[in-house]
Design a protein around this motif. Structure first.
Motif, PDB file in Angstrom:
ATOM      1  N   LYS A   1       0.753  -1.081   0.049  1.00 25.07           N
ATOM      2  CA  LYS A   1      -0.017   0.046   0.005  1.00 25.07           C
ATOM      3  C   LYS A   1       0.753   1.294  -0.004  1.00 25.07           C
ATOM      4  CE  LYS A   1      -3.806  -1.989   2.600  1.00 25.07           C
ATOM      5  NZ  LYS A   1      -4.458  -1.847   3.845  1.00 25.07           N
ATOM      6  N   GLY A   2       1.910   1.376   0.792  1.00 24.80           N
ATOM      7  CA  GLY A   2       2.642   2.458   0.609  1.00 24.80           C
ATOM      8  C   GLY A   2       3.523   2.561  -0.558  1.00 24.80           C
ATOM      9  N   ARG A   3       3.961   1.478  -1.078  1.00 22.36           N
ATOM     10  CA  ARG A   3       4.601   1.755  -2.392  1.00 22.36           C
ATOM     11  C   ARG A   3       3.641   2.251  -3.520  1.00 22.36           C
ATOM     12  NH1 ARG A   3       5.283  -0.857  -7.149  1.00 22.36           N
ATOM     13  NH2 ARG A   3       3.689  -2.245  -6.729  1.00 22.36           N
ATOM     14  N   GLU A   4       2.638   1.521  -3.456  1.00 29.71           N
ATOM     15  CA  GLU A   4       1.496   2.013  -4.726  1.00 29.71           C
ATOM     16  C   GLU A   4       1.057   3.437  -4.256  1.00 29.71           C
ATOM     17  OE1 GLU A   4      -1.482  -0.718  -4.696  1.00 29.71           O
ATOM     18  OE2 GLU A   4      -0.519  -2.157  -5.556  1.00 29.71           O
ATOM     19  N   GLY A   5       0.795   3.879  -2.919  1.00 27.10           N
ATOM     20  CA  GLY A   5       0.317   5.125  -2.610  1.00 27.10           C
ATOM     21  C   GLY A   5       1.319   6.330  -2.585  1.00 27.10           C
ATOM     22  N   MET A   6       2.777   6.046  -2.500  1.00 23.95           N
ATOM     23  CA  MET A   6       3.727   6.929  -2.521  1.00 23.95           C
ATOM     24  C   MET A   6       4.559   7.382  -3.834  1.00 23.95           C
ATOM     25  SD  MET A   6       2.945   8.984   0.065  1.00 23.95           S
ATOM     26  CE  MET A   6       4.615   9.990  -0.011  1.00 23.95           C
ATOM     27  N   ASP A   7       4.442   6.419  -4.602  1.00 27.98           N
ATOM     28  CA  ASP A   7       5.208   6.045  -5.890  1.00 27.98           C
ATOM     29  C   ASP A   7       4.630   7.221  -6.682  1.00 27.98           C
ATOM     30  OD1 ASP A   7       5.892   3.883  -8.481  1.00 27.98           O
ATOM     31  OD2 ASP A   7       7.214   5.487  -7.706  1.00 27.98           O
ATOM     32  N   GLY A   8       5.711   8.165  -7.184  1.00 27.22           N
ATOM     33  CA  GLY A   8       5.292   9.483  -8.247  1.00 27.22           C
ATOM     34  C   GLY A   8       4.482  10.602  -7.334  1.00 27.22           C
ATOM     35  N   LYS A   9       4.426  10.532  -6.020  1.00 30.59           N
ATOM     36  CA  LYS A   9       3.842  11.681  -5.356  1.00 30.59           C
ATOM     37  C   LYS A   9       4.963  12.655  -4.915  1.00 30.59           C
ATOM     38  CE  LYS A   9      -0.274   9.786  -5.257  1.00 30.59           C
ATOM     39  NZ  LYS A   9      -0.533   9.075  -6.397  1.00 30.59           N
ATOM     40  N   PHE A  10       4.137  13.735  -4.577  1.00 31.13           N
ATOM     41  CA  PHE A  10       5.078  14.747  -3.998  1.00 31.13           C
ATOM     42  C   PHE A  10       5.488  14.769  -2.576  1.00 31.13           C
ATOM     43  CE2 PHE A  10       3.870  16.688  -8.012  1.00 31.13           C
ATOM     44  CZ  PHE A  10       4.762  17.391  -8.435  1.00 31.13           C
ATOM     45  N   LEU A  11       6.907  15.094  -2.056  1.00 31.56           N
ATOM     46  CA  LEU A  11       7.033  15.021  -0.869  1.00 31.56           C
ATOM     47  C   LEU A  11       8.204  16.301  -0.545  1.00 31.56           C
ATOM     48  CD1 LEU A  11       6.926  14.038   2.051  1.00 31.56           C
ATOM     49  CD2 LEU A  11       9.001  12.627   1.585  1.00 31.56           C
ATOM     50  N   ASP A  12       7.779  17.409   0.277  1.00 35.05           N
ATOM     51  CA  ASP A  12       8.691  18.450   0.431  1.00 35.05           C
ATOM     52  C   ASP A  12       8.951  19.153  -1.258  1.00 35.05           C
ATOM     53  OD1 ASP A  12       8.859  18.279   3.028  1.00 35.05           O
ATOM     54  OD2 ASP A  12      10.762  17.151   2.565  1.00 35.05           O
ATOM     55  N   GLY A  13       7.868  19.235  -1.930  1.00 30.91           N
ATOM     56  CA  GLY A  13       7.976  19.729  -3.285  1.00 30.91           C
ATOM     57  C   GLY A  13       8.686  19.028  -4.366  1.00 30.91           C
ATOM     58  N   TRP A  14       9.184  17.907  -4.107  1.00 32.14           N
ATOM     59  CA  TRP A  14       9.943  16.895  -5.260  1.00 32.14           C
ATOM     60  C   TRP A  14       9.111  15.429  -5.096  1.00 32.14           C
ATOM     61  CZ3 TRP A  14      15.815  16.837  -5.480  1.00 32.14           C
ATOM     62  CH2 TRP A  14      16.300  18.212  -5.255  1.00 32.14           C
ATOM     63  N   VAL A  15       9.275  15.059  -6.514  1.00 36.92           N
ATOM     64  CA  VAL A  15       8.444  13.935  -7.028  1.00 36.92           C
ATOM     65  C   VAL A  15       9.364  12.598  -6.381  1.00 36.92           C
ATOM     66  CG1 VAL A  15       7.633  12.299  -8.783  1.00 36.92           C
ATOM     67  CG2 VAL A  15       7.189  14.858  -8.853  1.00 36.92           C
ATOM     68  N   ILE A  16       8.838  11.755  -5.636  1.00 37.85           N
ATOM     69  CA  ILE A  16       9.613  10.824  -5.038  1.00 37.85           C
ATOM     70  C   ILE A  16       9.239   9.419  -5.863  1.00 37.85           C
ATOM     71  CG2 ILE A  16       9.987  11.869  -2.891  1.00 37.85           C
ATOM     72  CD1 ILE A  16       7.700   9.942  -1.754  1.00 37.85           C
ATOM     73  N   PHE A  17      10.088   8.397  -5.510  1.00 38.45           N
ATOM     74  CA  PHE A  17       9.627   6.955  -6.255  1.00 38.45           C
ATOM     75  C   PHE A  17       9.849   6.232  -5.252  1.00 38.45           C
ATOM     76  CE2 PHE A  17      11.298  10.092  -9.506  1.00 38.45           C
ATOM     77  CZ  PHE A  17       9.946   9.717 -10.496  1.00 38.45           C
ATOM     78  N   ALA A  18       9.050   5.236  -4.976  1.00 38.23           N
ATOM     79  CA  ALA A  18       9.157   4.162  -4.062  1.00 38.23           C
ATOM     80  C   ALA A  18       9.181   2.647  -4.651  1.00 38.23           C
ATOM     81  CB  ALA A  18       8.152   4.315  -3.221  1.00 38.23           C
ATOM     82  N   GLU A  19       9.863   2.007  -4.453  1.00 40.37           N
ATOM     83  CA  GLU A  19      10.062   0.433  -4.882  1.00 40.37           C
ATOM     84  C   GLU A  19      10.452  -0.483  -3.782  1.00 40.37           C
ATOM     85  OE1 GLU A  19      14.044   0.037  -7.484  1.00 40.37           O
ATOM     86  OE2 GLU A  19      12.712   1.884  -8.126  1.00 40.37           O
ATOM     87  N   TYR A  20      10.427  -1.801  -3.974  1.00 42.99           N
ATOM     88  CA  TYR A  20      10.980  -2.634  -3.024  1.00 42.99           C
ATOM     89  C   TYR A  20      12.190  -2.619  -3.103  1.00 42.99           C
ATOM     90  CZ  TYR A  20       6.184  -4.473  -3.167  1.00 42.99           C
ATOM     91  OH  TYR A  20       4.832  -4.887  -2.884  1.00 42.99           O
ATOM     92  N   ALA A  21      13.014  -2.647  -1.880  1.00 40.91           N
ATOM     93  CA  ALA A  21      14.293  -2.619  -1.549  1.00 40.91           C
ATOM     94  C   ALA A  21      15.159  -3.831  -2.142  1.00 40.91           C
ATOM     95  CB  ALA A  21      14.743  -1.992  -0.306  1.00 40.91           C
ATOM     96  N   ARG A  22      16.293  -3.646  -2.641  1.00 40.05           N
ATOM     97  CA  ARG A  22      16.978  -4.797  -3.117  1.00 40.05           C
ATOM     98  C   ARG A  22      17.952  -5.257  -1.970  1.00 40.05           C
ATOM     99  NH1 ARG A  22      16.145  -2.100  -7.296  1.00 40.05           N
ATOM    100  NH2 ARG A  22      15.602  -3.060  -9.373  1.00 40.05           N
ATOM    101  N   PRO A  23      18.055  -6.697  -1.744  1.00 35.11           N
ATOM    102  CA  PRO A  23      19.059  -7.040  -0.753  1.00 35.11           C
ATOM    103  C   PRO A  23      20.516  -6.313  -0.917  1.00 35.11           C
ATOM    104  CG  PRO A  23      18.095  -8.824  -1.876  1.00 35.11           C
ATOM    105  CD  PRO A  23      17.452  -7.499  -2.382  1.00 35.11           C
ATOM    106  N   ARG A  24      21.413  -6.167  -0.077  1.00 36.32           N
ATOM    107  CA  ARG A  24      22.405  -5.545  -0.336  1.00 36.32           C
ATOM    108  C   ARG A  24      23.563  -6.707  -0.698  1.00 36.32           C
ATOM    109  NH1 ARG A  24      25.505  -2.409   4.396  1.00 36.32           N
ATOM    110  NH2 ARG A  24      24.250  -0.921   3.618  1.00 36.32           N
ATOM    111  N   PRO A  25      24.132  -6.739  -2.012  1.00 37.22           N
ATOM    112  CA  PRO A  25      25.150  -7.530  -2.287  1.00 37.22           C
ATOM    113  C   PRO A  25      26.323  -7.840  -1.287  1.00 37.22           C
ATOM    114  CG  PRO A  25      25.565  -5.674  -3.550  1.00 37.22           C
ATOM    115  CD  PRO A  25      24.334  -5.364  -2.730  1.00 37.22           C
ATOM    116  N   GLU A  26      26.798  -9.167  -1.398  1.00 38.88           N
ATOM    117  CA  GLU A  26      27.927  -9.532  -0.420  1.00 38.88           C
ATOM    118  C   GLU A  26      28.989  -8.781  -0.967  1.00 38.88           C
ATOM    119  OE1 GLU A  26      28.006 -11.678   2.006  1.00 38.88           O
ATOM    120  OE2 GLU A  26      25.636 -11.799   1.923  1.00 38.88           O
TER     121      GLU A  26
END
Length: 156
Positions: A112-137
């Motif tokens: 819900k958070g990813r769908e709700g905030m992807d492409g929305k404005f926060l502090d005047g800037w468009v932000i993008f939300a996606e699932y985080a990738r695991p950190r590589p070894e």
């Protein structure tokens, strides 16, 4: 000399409209057409990048330099219980590097958070939300040795 200058000025004046028409023409068969977004990726998230598997941790990019952790938490908390919100900051200036992470309690809230905030404005800037990738070894590297096996002080 004056005649040559007048002739070249008159010629440049006649050529300018034609050059400008060629430059800004959209009817030319050679005009640039960017590829559609769906051809560059899967149509979701960042174009050209494959989606990470769903997780409770979201990667948020496009943040304003002055966005704080509290503002990030507040913006994402309307979609579910935020366990942790972190803005990655520069060590010297203390300002945001433009990205951060938000961790939700459940997968459903993260979706819900990813769908709700992807492409929305926060502090005047468009932000993008996606699932985080695991950190590589990462493999530890010994930066003290050079190519012949000796460190910078001449010892092995």
């Amino acid at each position: 000399m004056a005649l040559r200058a007048a002739a070249t000025t008159g010629m440049a004046a006649r050529m300018a409209p034609l050059a400008m028409r060629r430059l800004f023409s959209t009817t030319s068969p050679n005009s640039f057409m960017p590829p559609p977004i769906t051809a560059m990726g899967n149509g979701e998230g960042t174009p050209g990048r494959e989606q990470a598997p769903p997780s409770t941790n979201l990667f948020v990019s496009g943040l304003n330099k002055r966005t704080t952790m509290e503002k990030l938490r507040e913006a994402f908390s309307q979609f579910g219980q935020v366990v942790d919100a972190r803005v990655v900051t520069d060590r010297v200036s203390g300002y945001s590097k433009g990205f951060g992470f938000v961790r939700y309690a459940t997968l459903e809230e993260a979706e819900k958070g990813r769908e709700g905030m992807d492409g929305k404005f926060l502090d005047g800037w468009v932000i993008f939300a996606e699932y985080a990738r695991p950190r590589p070894e990462r493999t530890p590297q010994n930066n003290m040795t050079n190519s012949n096996g000796y460190n910078s002080y001449g010892r092995q």
